[in-house]
Scaffold this motif. Structure first.
Motif, PDB file in Angstrom:
ATOM      1  N   VAL A   5     -15.311  -5.540  -3.296  1.00  0.00           N
ATOM      2  CA  VAL A   5     -14.688  -4.592  -2.367  1.00  0.00           C
ATOM      3  C   VAL A   5     -14.230  -5.335  -1.112  1.00  0.00           C
ATOM      4  O   VAL A   5     -13.129  -5.088  -0.595  1.00  0.00           O
ATOM      5  N   ASP A   6     -15.047  -6.265  -0.617  1.00  0.00           N
ATOM      6  CA  ASP A   6     -14.670  -7.020   0.577  1.00  0.00           C
ATOM      7  C   ASP A   6     -13.359  -7.770   0.369  1.00  0.00           C
ATOM      8  O   ASP A   6     -12.498  -7.793   1.253  1.00  0.00           O
ATOM      9  N   ALA A   7     -13.181  -8.386  -0.811  1.00  0.00           N
ATOM     10  CA  ALA A   7     -11.957  -9.139  -1.097  1.00  0.00           C
ATOM     11  C   ALA A   7     -10.761  -8.208  -1.255  1.00  0.00           C
ATOM     12  O   ALA A   7      -9.640  -8.571  -0.906  1.00  0.00           O
TER      13      ALA A   7
ATOM     14  N   SER B 179       0.831  -1.220   0.000  1.00  0.00           N
ATOM     15  CA  SER B 179       0.000   0.000   0.000  1.00  0.00           C
ATOM     16  C   SER B 179       0.854   1.253   0.000  1.00  0.00           C
ATOM     17  O   SER B 179       0.592   2.201  -0.761  1.00  0.00           O
ATOM     18  N   ARG B 180       1.882   1.289   0.844  1.00  0.00           N
ATOM     19  CA  ARG B 180       2.761   2.462   0.886  1.00  0.00           C
ATOM     20  C   ARG B 180       3.521   2.625  -0.431  1.00  0.00           C
ATOM     21  O   ARG B 180       3.717   3.744  -0.905  1.00  0.00           O
ATOM     22  N   TYR B 181       3.954   1.514  -1.009  1.00  0.00           N
ATOM     23  CA  TYR B 181       4.625   1.596  -2.306  1.00  0.00           C
ATOM     24  C   TYR B 181       3.664   2.202  -3.347  1.00  0.00           C
ATOM     25  O   TYR B 181       4.036   3.118  -4.084  1.00  0.00           O
ATOM     26  N   ASN B 182       2.451   1.672  -3.412  1.00  0.00           N
ATOM     27  CA  ASN B 182       1.467   2.190  -4.378  1.00  0.00           C
ATOM     28  C   ASN B 182       1.324   3.701  -4.255  1.00  0.00           C
ATOM     29  O   ASN B 182       1.341   4.423  -5.258  1.00  0.00           O
ATOM     30  N   GLU B 183       1.170   4.174  -3.040  1.00  0.00           N
ATOM     31  CA  GLU B 183       1.009   5.612  -2.815  1.00  0.00           C
ATOM     32  C   GLU B 183       2.266   6.391  -3.193  1.00  0.00           C
ATOM     33  O   GLU B 183       2.181   7.501  -3.707  1.00  0.00           O
ATOM     34  N   SER B 184       3.433   5.799  -2.982  1.00  0.00           N
ATOM     35  CA  SER B 184       4.690   6.496  -3.271  1.00  0.00           C
ATOM     36  C   SER B 184       4.899   6.736  -4.761  1.00  0.00           C
ATOM     37  O   SER B 184       5.657   7.619  -5.141  1.00  0.00           O
ATOM     38  N   VAL B 185       4.242   5.926  -5.592  1.00  0.00           N
ATOM     39  CA  VAL B 185       4.381   6.107  -7.042  1.00  0.00           C
ATOM     40  C   VAL B 185       3.135   6.758  -7.645  1.00  0.00           C
ATOM     41  O   VAL B 185       2.903   6.675  -8.852  1.00  0.00           O
ATOM     42  N   GLY B 186       2.329   7.382  -6.788  1.00  0.00           N
ATOM     43  CA  GLY B 186       1.168   8.119  -7.270  1.00  0.00           C
ATOM     44  C   GLY B 186      -0.109   7.314  -7.370  1.00  0.00           C
ATOM     45  O   GLY B 186      -1.126   7.820  -7.845  1.00  0.00           O
ATOM     46  N   GLY B 187      -0.075   6.068  -6.927  1.00  0.00           N
ATOM     47  CA  GLY B 187      -1.278   5.243  -6.959  1.00  0.00           C
ATOM     48  C   GLY B 187      -2.150   5.494  -5.744  1.00  0.00           C
ATOM     49  O   GLY B 187      -1.771   6.217  -4.813  1.00  0.00           O
ATOM     50  N   LYS B 188      -3.312   4.903  -5.778  1.00  0.00           N
ATOM     51  CA  LYS B 188      -4.253   5.009  -4.660  1.00  0.00           C
ATOM     52  C   LYS B 188      -4.662   3.603  -4.254  1.00  0.00           C
ATOM     53  O   LYS B 188      -4.626   2.675  -5.055  1.00  0.00           O
ATOM     54  N   ASN B 189      -5.054   3.454  -3.016  1.00  0.00           N
ATOM     55  CA  ASN B 189      -5.566   2.192  -2.496  1.00  0.00           C
ATOM     56  C   ASN B 189      -7.025   2.434  -2.132  1.00  0.00           C
ATOM     57  O   ASN B 189      -7.320   2.937  -1.055  1.00  0.00           O
ATOM     58  N   THR B 190      -7.893   2.120  -3.074  1.00  0.00           N
ATOM     59  CA  THR B 190      -9.313   2.416  -2.919  1.00  0.00           C
ATOM     60  C   THR B 190     -10.129   1.131  -3.065  1.00  0.00           C
ATOM     61  O   THR B 190      -9.571   0.039  -3.187  1.00  0.00           O
ATOM     62  N   ASP B 191     -11.437   1.285  -3.116  1.00  0.00           N
ATOM     63  CA  ASP B 191     -12.312   0.133  -3.312  1.00  0.00           C
ATOM     64  C   ASP B 191     -12.220  -0.450  -4.718  1.00  0.00           C
ATOM     65  O   ASP B 191     -12.753  -1.530  -4.971  1.00  0.00           O
ATOM     66  N   THR B 192     -11.554   0.252  -5.636  1.00  0.00           N
ATOM     67  CA  THR B 192     -11.487  -0.215  -7.022  1.00  0.00           C
ATOM     68  C   THR B 192     -10.075  -0.309  -7.594  1.00  0.00           C
ATOM     69  O   THR B 192      -9.900  -0.790  -8.705  1.00  0.00           O
ATOM     70  N   GLU B 193      -9.072   0.162  -6.866  1.00  0.00           N
ATOM     71  CA  GLU B 193      -7.706   0.105  -7.393  1.00  0.00           C
ATOM     72  C   GLU B 193      -6.695   0.017  -6.260  1.00  0.00           C
ATOM     73  O   GLU B 193      -7.008   0.266  -5.107  1.00  0.00           O
TER      74      GLU B 193
END
Length: 148
Positions: A133-135, A62-76
């Motif tokens: 979303v649950d998964a 999750s932190r890696y995703n955010e560090s490269v401009g990504g988001k951790n949401t219900d769809t990505e």
């Protein structure tokens, strides 16, 4: 499912680049492929026993995703059930092979095995359940077959 060519790793340094790049959040986003996910996780299992991956891997990714401009949401972004399924698959794979071999050989063998396929989790989960979303947010038990 669309077939993609498998990108193999040519050296142990290439695997370490992905694994350490994930930890340091320095891996370029375009290098964070399916193969990189499996290589990094294999690397962490074998080379970073001090990391409790069952507890820490979700935050690492999750932190890696955010560090490269990504988001951790219900769809990505981070997907808990898929991550934990592959972690289990990688551990099962490593129990069956000689782990004294070069790590890039192990990763390449994993990538060519059933457990390395992009669609491996769909042997155990229906697509709707796995993509829910649950998964994504937490572990969801398989609905098609028990995991090995």
């Amino acid at each position: 499912m669309t077939e993609y060519p498998v990108r193999h790793f040519l050296s142990d340094d290439a695997v370490a680049h992905v694994g350490e790049g994930l930890l340091a959040r320095t891996l370029p986003r375009e290098e964070w492929t399916h193969e990189a996910h499996l290589a990094a996780t294999t690397y962490l299992v074998l080379k970073h026993a001090e990391i409790d991956l069952d507890v820490e891997l979700p935050g690492i990714i999750s932190r890696y995703n955010e560090s490269v401009g990504g988001k951790n949401t219900d769809t990505e972004g981070y997907h808990d059930t898929i991550t934990r399924a592959y972690l289990r698959g990688i551990r099962l794979f490593l129990e069956e092979v000689d782990t004294s071999r070069p790590i890039h050989e192990l990763v390449n063998e994993l990538l060519m095995s059933p457990m390395g396929r992009r669609d491996w989790p769909l042997r155990f989960w229906s697509k709707d359940r796995l993509m829910s979303v649950d998964a994504r947010r937490g572990w969801v038990e398989p609905d098609l077959a028990a995991m090995p």
